[in-house]
Design a protein around this motif. Structure first.
Motif, short mmCIF file in Angstrom:
data_model
loop_
_atom_site.label_atom_id
_atom_site.label_comp_id
_atom_site.label_asym_id
_atom_site.label_seq_id
_atom_site.Cartn_x
_atom_site.Cartn_y
_atom_site.Cartn_z
N LEU A 164 0.84 -1.20 0.00
CA LEU A 164 0.00 0.00 0.00
C LEU A 164 0.87 1.25 0.00
CD1 LEU A 164 -2.74 1.43 0.20
CD2 LEU A 164 -2.61 1.16 2.68
N THR A 165 1.90 1.26 0.83
CA THR A 165 2.80 2.41 0.90
C THR A 165 3.50 2.62 -0.44
OG1 THR A 165 3.18 1.99 3.25
CG2 THR A 165 4.78 3.40 2.14
N ASP A 166 4.02 1.55 -1.01
CA ASP A 166 4.71 1.65 -2.31
C ASP A 166 3.75 2.12 -3.41
OD1 ASP A 166 7.01 0.77 -1.07
OD2 ASP A 166 6.83 -1.30 -1.82
N ALA A 167 2.55 1.57 -3.44
CA ALA A 167 1.57 1.95 -4.47
C ALA A 167 1.18 3.41 -4.32
CB ALA A 167 0.34 1.05 -4.38
N ALA A 168 0.98 3.88 -3.08
CA ALA A 168 0.62 5.28 -2.85
C ALA A 168 1.74 6.21 -3.30
CB ALA A 168 0.27 5.50 -1.38
N GLN A 169 2.97 5.86 -3.00
CA GLN A 169 4.11 6.70 -3.42
C GLN A 169 4.26 6.69 -4.93
OE1 GLN A 169 7.33 5.06 -1.09
NE2 GLN A 169 6.75 6.20 0.76
N GLU A 170 4.10 5.55 -5.54
CA GLU A 170 4.16 5.45 -7.00
C GLU A 170 3.05 6.28 -7.64
OE1 GLU A 170 5.65 4.13 -10.70
OE2 GLU A 170 6.53 3.91 -8.71
N TRP A 171 1.88 6.25 -7.04
CA TRP A 171 0.73 7.02 -7.53
C TRP A 171 1.05 8.52 -7.52
CZ3 TRP A 171 -3.14 9.56 -4.14
CH2 TRP A 171 -4.26 10.04 -4.84
N VAL A 172 1.64 9.00 -6.43
CA VAL A 172 2.02 10.41 -6.34
C VAL A 172 3.13 10.72 -7.35
CG1 VAL A 172 3.10 12.14 -4.85
CG2 VAL A 172 1.28 10.71 -3.96
N ALA A 173 4.09 9.80 -7.51
CA ALA A 173 5.20 10.01 -8.44
C ALA A 173 4.70 10.11 -9.89
CB ALA A 173 6.22 8.88 -8.31
N ARG A 174 3.62 9.47 -10.19
CA ARG A 174 3.07 9.48 -11.56
C ARG A 174 1.91 10.47 -11.70
NH1 ARG A 174 3.40 3.73 -14.44
NH2 ARG A 174 5.57 3.29 -13.95
N ASN A 175 1.93 11.50 -10.92
CA ASN A 175 0.93 12.58 -11.01
C ASN A 175 -0.50 12.10 -10.76
OD1 ASN A 175 2.89 14.53 -11.59
ND2 ASN A 175 2.83 13.99 -13.77
N ARG A 176 -0.62 11.17 -9.85
CA ARG A 176 -1.94 10.68 -9.39
C ARG A 176 -2.78 10.13 -10.55
NH1 ARG A 176 -3.02 12.68 -4.01
NH2 ARG A 176 -1.30 13.98 -3.36
N GLU A 177 -2.15 9.37 -11.42
CA GLU A 177 -2.85 8.74 -12.54
C GLU A 177 -3.82 7.69 -12.01
OE1 GLU A 177 -0.24 7.10 -15.43
OE2 GLU A 177 0.80 8.99 -15.75
N SER A 178 -5.00 7.67 -12.60
CA SER A 178 -6.02 6.72 -12.14
C SER A 178 -5.64 5.28 -12.46
CB SER A 178 -7.37 7.05 -12.76
OG SER A 178 -7.29 6.97 -14.17
N ASP A 179 -4.73 5.08 -13.41
CA ASP A 179 -4.29 3.72 -13.75
C ASP A 179 -3.52 3.08 -12.60
OD1 ASP A 179 -5.43 4.06 -16.19
OD2 ASP A 179 -3.55 4.44 -17.26
N MET A 180 -2.98 3.89 -11.73
CA MET A 180 -2.16 3.38 -10.63
C MET A 180 -2.99 2.97 -9.42
SD MET A 180 0.78 3.51 -11.98
CE MET A 180 1.69 2.99 -10.55
N LEU A 181 -4.25 3.35 -9.38
CA LEU A 181 -5.11 3.06 -8.23
C LEU A 181 -5.40 1.57 -8.12
CD1 LEU A 181 -7.60 6.03 -8.64
CD2 LEU A 181 -5.77 5.84 -6.94
N TYR A 182 -5.70 1.15 -6.89
CA TYR A 182 -6.08 -0.25 -6.65
C TYR A 182 -7.45 -0.52 -7.24
CZ TYR A 182 -2.40 -1.52 -3.27
OH TYR A 182 -1.23 -1.84 -2.67
#
Length: 174
Positions: A20-38
């Protein structure tokens, strides 16, 4: 040893939290792209884990999980709307097919009636043709009979004047 036992007991939960922590950080790093969401099973598993571990999650993880849930609900709503549109289209298509089937059944009934009328007219025409043929035959027979009687009458009336001609007329009458 106590910490080790505790870590072994909670290893799966820690792994889930770390993902969860890694996915949230990756999501922020990629400008909060919806593709990165769970989505799907991963979202369900994390949502099941989260209520008992609220104090362990940071604000970014809360935001990521909430955004994932909102996106999943939005997708579910869109899928439901699409399913509803498809259902309505299928119902319209079924209604059109039903109407077309009714129209075809009506047309088939009319064709059956027309074929019955046509068959009846054909039978009447055949009966009339046979009747005309029979009556024509009777008329020819009557005409021959009348001619034969005339010749026989002429034969009798000419018997005294010309006996030979009288015999020929009698033979013709026969």
């Amino acid at each position: 040893p106590t910490l080790r036992g505790w870590l072994e007991d909670n290893r799966e939960e820690l792994r889930l939290h770390r993902h969860l922590t890694d996915a949230a950080q990756e999501w922020v790093a990629r400008n909060r792209e919806s593709d990165m969401l769970y989505r799907g099973a991963r979202l369900a598993q994390t949502r099941e884990w989260a209520p008992g571990h609220q104090d362990e999650m940071n604000e970014l993880e809360h935001e990521f999980l909430d955004e994932s849930q909102a996106w999943a609900e939005k997708e579910a709503t869109e899928r439901e709307a699409q399913r509803q549109r498809e259902l309505e289209a299928a119902q319209k298509l079924a209604e059109m097919e039903r109407r077309r089937a009714e129209d075809q059944a009506h047309a088939a009934g009319q064709l059956r009636k027309r074929s019955i009328y046509l068959a009846g007219a054909f039978i009447i025409a055949i009966i009339m043709a046979l009747s005309a043929g029979f009556l024509g035959w009777q008329a020819r027979v009557a005409s021959r009979l009348a001619t034969s009687r005339e010749l026989a009458a002429a034969s009798i009336s000419n018997l005294d004047v010309d006996p030979e001609r009288s015999v020929l007329l009698a033979l013709e009458a026969i």
